[in-house]
Design a protein around this motif. Sequence first.
Motif, PDB file in Angstrom:
ATOM      1  N   GLY A  14      89.959  -8.740 -84.943  1.00  0.00           N
ATOM      2  CA  GLY A  14      89.890  -9.494 -83.692  1.00  0.00           C
ATOM      3  C   GLY A  14      89.920 -10.991 -83.929  1.00  0.00           C
ATOM      4  N   ASP A  15      89.953 -11.730 -82.846  1.00  0.00           N
ATOM      5  CA  ASP A  15      89.914 -13.184 -82.941  1.00  0.00           C
ATOM      6  C   ASP A  15      88.598 -13.606 -83.581  1.00  0.00           C
ATOM      7  OD1 ASP A  15      92.354 -13.381 -81.720  1.00  0.00           O
ATOM      8  OD2 ASP A  15      91.514 -13.644 -79.709  1.00  0.00           O
ATOM      9  N   GLY A  16      88.662 -14.591 -84.408  1.00  0.00           N
ATOM     10  CA  GLY A  16      87.465 -15.099 -85.061  1.00  0.00           C
ATOM     11  C   GLY A  16      87.050 -14.306 -86.291  1.00  0.00           C
ATOM     12  N   VAL A  17      87.796 -13.259 -86.644  1.00  0.00           N
ATOM     13  CA  VAL A  17      87.496 -12.479 -87.841  1.00  0.00           C
ATOM     14  C   VAL A  17      88.405 -12.974 -88.952  1.00  0.00           C
ATOM     15  CG1 VAL A  17      87.532 -10.201 -88.901  1.00  0.00           C
ATOM     16  CG2 VAL A  17      86.779 -10.456 -86.544  1.00  0.00           C
ATOM     17  N   TRP A  18      87.794 -13.511 -89.984  1.00  0.00           N
ATOM     18  CA  TRP A  18      88.551 -14.000 -91.127  1.00  0.00           C
ATOM     19  C   TRP A  18      88.351 -13.024 -92.279  1.00  0.00           C
ATOM     20  CZ3 TRP A  18      87.168 -15.494 -96.095  1.00  0.00           C
ATOM     21  CH2 TRP A  18      88.174 -16.115 -96.828  1.00  0.00           C
ATOM     22  N   LEU A  19      89.440 -12.514 -92.830  1.00  0.00           N
ATOM     23  CA  LEU A  19      89.376 -11.607 -93.966  1.00  0.00           C
ATOM     24  C   LEU A  19      89.803 -12.340 -95.228  1.00  0.00           C
ATOM     25  CD1 LEU A  19      91.017  -8.371 -92.508  1.00  0.00           C
ATOM     26  CD2 LEU A  19      88.590  -8.942 -92.650  1.00  0.00           C
ATOM     27  N   SER A  20      89.029 -12.141 -96.277  1.00  0.00           N
ATOM     28  CA  SER A  20      89.378 -12.748 -97.562  1.00  0.00           C
ATOM     29  C   SER A  20      90.594 -12.031 -98.150  1.00  0.00           C
ATOM     30  CB  SER A  20      88.197 -12.641 -98.524  1.00  0.00           C
ATOM     31  OG  SER A  20      87.966 -11.287 -98.872  1.00  0.00           O
ATOM     32  N   ARG A  21      91.142 -12.610 -99.169  1.00  0.00           N
ATOM     33  CA  ARG A  21      92.293 -12.005 -99.854  1.00  0.00           C
ATOM     34  C   ARG A  21      91.915 -10.629-100.389  1.00  0.00           C
ATOM     35  NH1 ARG A  21      94.102 -14.576-105.348  1.00  0.00           N
ATOM     36  NH2 ARG A  21      91.898 -14.221-105.500  1.00  0.00           N
ATOM     37  N   GLU A  22      90.710 -10.499-100.915  1.00  0.00           N
ATOM     38  CA  GLU A  22      90.247  -9.228-101.456  1.00  0.00           C
ATOM     39  C   GLU A  22      90.080  -8.184-100.352  1.00  0.00           C
ATOM     40  OE1 GLU A  22      88.836 -12.169-102.148  1.00  0.00           O
ATOM     41  OE2 GLU A  22      89.300 -12.417-104.277  1.00  0.00           O
ATOM     42  N   GLN A  23      89.549  -8.604 -99.205  1.00  0.00           N
ATOM     43  CA  GLN A  23      89.398  -7.670 -98.093  1.00  0.00           C
ATOM     44  C   GLN A  23      90.754  -7.211 -97.570  1.00  0.00           C
ATOM     45  OE1 GLN A  23      86.849 -10.257 -95.790  1.00  0.00           O
ATOM     46  NE2 GLN A  23      85.205  -8.733 -95.861  1.00  0.00           N
ATOM     47  N   ILE A  64      80.362  -3.876-100.825  1.00  0.00           N
ATOM     48  CA  ILE A  64      80.014  -4.944 -99.885  1.00  0.00           C
ATOM     49  C   ILE A  64      81.193  -5.271 -98.983  1.00  0.00           C
ATOM     50  CG2 ILE A  64      79.388  -7.396 -99.727  1.00  0.00           C
ATOM     51  CD1 ILE A  64      77.746  -6.909-102.361  1.00  0.00           C
ATOM     52  N   LEU A  65      82.386  -5.405 -99.571  1.00  0.00           N
ATOM     53  CA  LEU A  65      83.569  -5.738 -98.782  1.00  0.00           C
ATOM     54  C   LEU A  65      83.958  -4.596 -97.842  1.00  0.00           C
ATOM     55  CD1 LEU A  65      85.741  -7.596-101.449  1.00  0.00           C
ATOM     56  CD2 LEU A  65      84.202  -8.569 -99.737  1.00  0.00           C
ATOM     57  N   LEU A  66      83.804  -3.353 -98.298  1.00  0.00           N
ATOM     58  CA  LEU A  66      84.094  -2.204 -97.438  1.00  0.00           C
ATOM     59  C   LEU A  66      83.120  -2.140 -96.261  1.00  0.00           C
ATOM     60  CD1 LEU A  66      84.955   0.889 -99.663  1.00  0.00           C
ATOM     61  CD2 LEU A  66      86.401  -0.248 -97.986  1.00  0.00           C
ATOM     62  N   ALA A  67      81.857  -2.462 -96.520  1.00  0.00           N
ATOM     63  CA  ALA A  67      80.882  -2.476 -95.429  1.00  0.00           C
ATOM     64  C   ALA A  67      81.275  -3.514 -94.382  1.00  0.00           C
ATOM     65  CB  ALA A  67      79.481  -2.750 -95.978  1.00  0.00           C
ATOM     66  N   ASP A  68      81.767  -4.656 -94.828  1.00  0.00           N
ATOM     67  CA  ASP A  68      82.251  -5.672 -93.884  1.00  0.00           C
ATOM     68  C   ASP A  68      83.425  -5.134 -93.068  1.00  0.00           C
ATOM     69  OD1 ASP A  68      80.388  -7.430 -94.859  1.00  0.00           O
ATOM     70  OD2 ASP A  68      81.815  -8.591 -96.056  1.00  0.00           O
ATOM     71  N   TYR A 128      83.689  -4.423 -88.948  1.00  0.00           N
ATOM     72  CA  TYR A 128      84.753  -4.878 -88.052  1.00  0.00           C
ATOM     73  C   TYR A 128      85.579  -3.707 -87.509  1.00  0.00           C
ATOM     74  CZ  TYR A 128      83.786  -9.427 -90.171  1.00  0.00           C
ATOM     75  OH  TYR A 128      83.185 -10.574 -90.618  1.00  0.00           O
ATOM     76  N   ARG A 129      85.201  -2.482 -87.883  1.00  0.00           N
ATOM     77  CA  ARG A 129      85.887  -1.250 -87.474  1.00  0.00           C
ATOM     78  C   ARG A 129      87.348  -1.207 -87.955  1.00  0.00           C
ATOM     79  NH1 ARG A 129      81.726  -1.379 -83.990  1.00  0.00           N
ATOM     80  NH2 ARG A 129      81.025   0.449 -82.897  1.00  0.00           N
ATOM     81  N   LEU A 130      87.559  -1.711 -89.148  1.00  0.00           N
ATOM     82  CA  LEU A 130      88.901  -1.696 -89.729  1.00  0.00           C
ATOM     83  C   LEU A 130      89.083  -0.530 -90.693  1.00  0.00           C
ATOM     84  CD1 LEU A 130      89.334  -5.517 -90.363  1.00  0.00           C
ATOM     85  CD2 LEU A 130      90.229  -4.156 -88.466  1.00  0.00           C
ATOM     86  N   VAL A 131      87.967  -0.020 -91.237  1.00  0.00           N
ATOM     87  CA  VAL A 131      87.991   1.184 -92.075  1.00  0.00           C
ATOM     88  C   VAL A 131      86.872   2.101 -91.611  1.00  0.00           C
ATOM     89  CG1 VAL A 131      88.947   0.042 -94.121  1.00  0.00           C
ATOM     90  CG2 VAL A 131      86.488   0.275 -93.897  1.00  0.00           C
ATOM     91  N   GLU A 132      87.039   3.373 -91.919  1.00  0.00           N
ATOM     92  CA  GLU A 132      85.993   4.333 -91.603  1.00  0.00           C
ATOM     93  C   GLU A 132      85.950   5.394 -92.683  1.00  0.00           C
ATOM     94  OE1 GLU A 132      86.965   5.936 -87.798  1.00  0.00           O
ATOM     95  OE2 GLU A 132      88.711   7.026 -88.533  1.00  0.00           O
TER      96      GLU A 132
END
Length: 124
Positions: A48-57, A86-90, A94-98
């Motif tokens: 979504g808007d305002g969600v910044w994902l790192s290169r690793e994410q 930690i990155l998967l929990a993030d 954000y409901r991008l993985v389950e």
Amino acid sequence: MRTPGERWVGRDAGPVVRPYAVTRGRTRPRGQAHDLVAIVVATGRTPGDGVWLSREQRRLLELCSRPITPADLASRADLPFRVVQILLADLGHYRLVEEMRQSEQPGRPDPQILKRVLDELRRL
């Protein structure tokens, strides 16, 4: 003594980035951590808007386009397992993985049994 333009690099690894830098200083996942043998998959949603994902994410999200375990993610992304948790929990926040439910994993052994087997092997 370092000069201003000098970069820290590993001879074969390239630039050295500490794990806590990848997780923005966090040592624990927010919410529940994914188990070593859990199966995770991307939901197909976009951040979504305002969600910044790192290169690793972004890399983990790409690897999750097909069902995969966190252990395999750590290996393929060349990251420590705890960092991947930690990155998967993030990404889950954000409901991008389950995590796939066991009923969605035909022919897969029960994760609780595998966890108990791993625990017993570690005791040896």
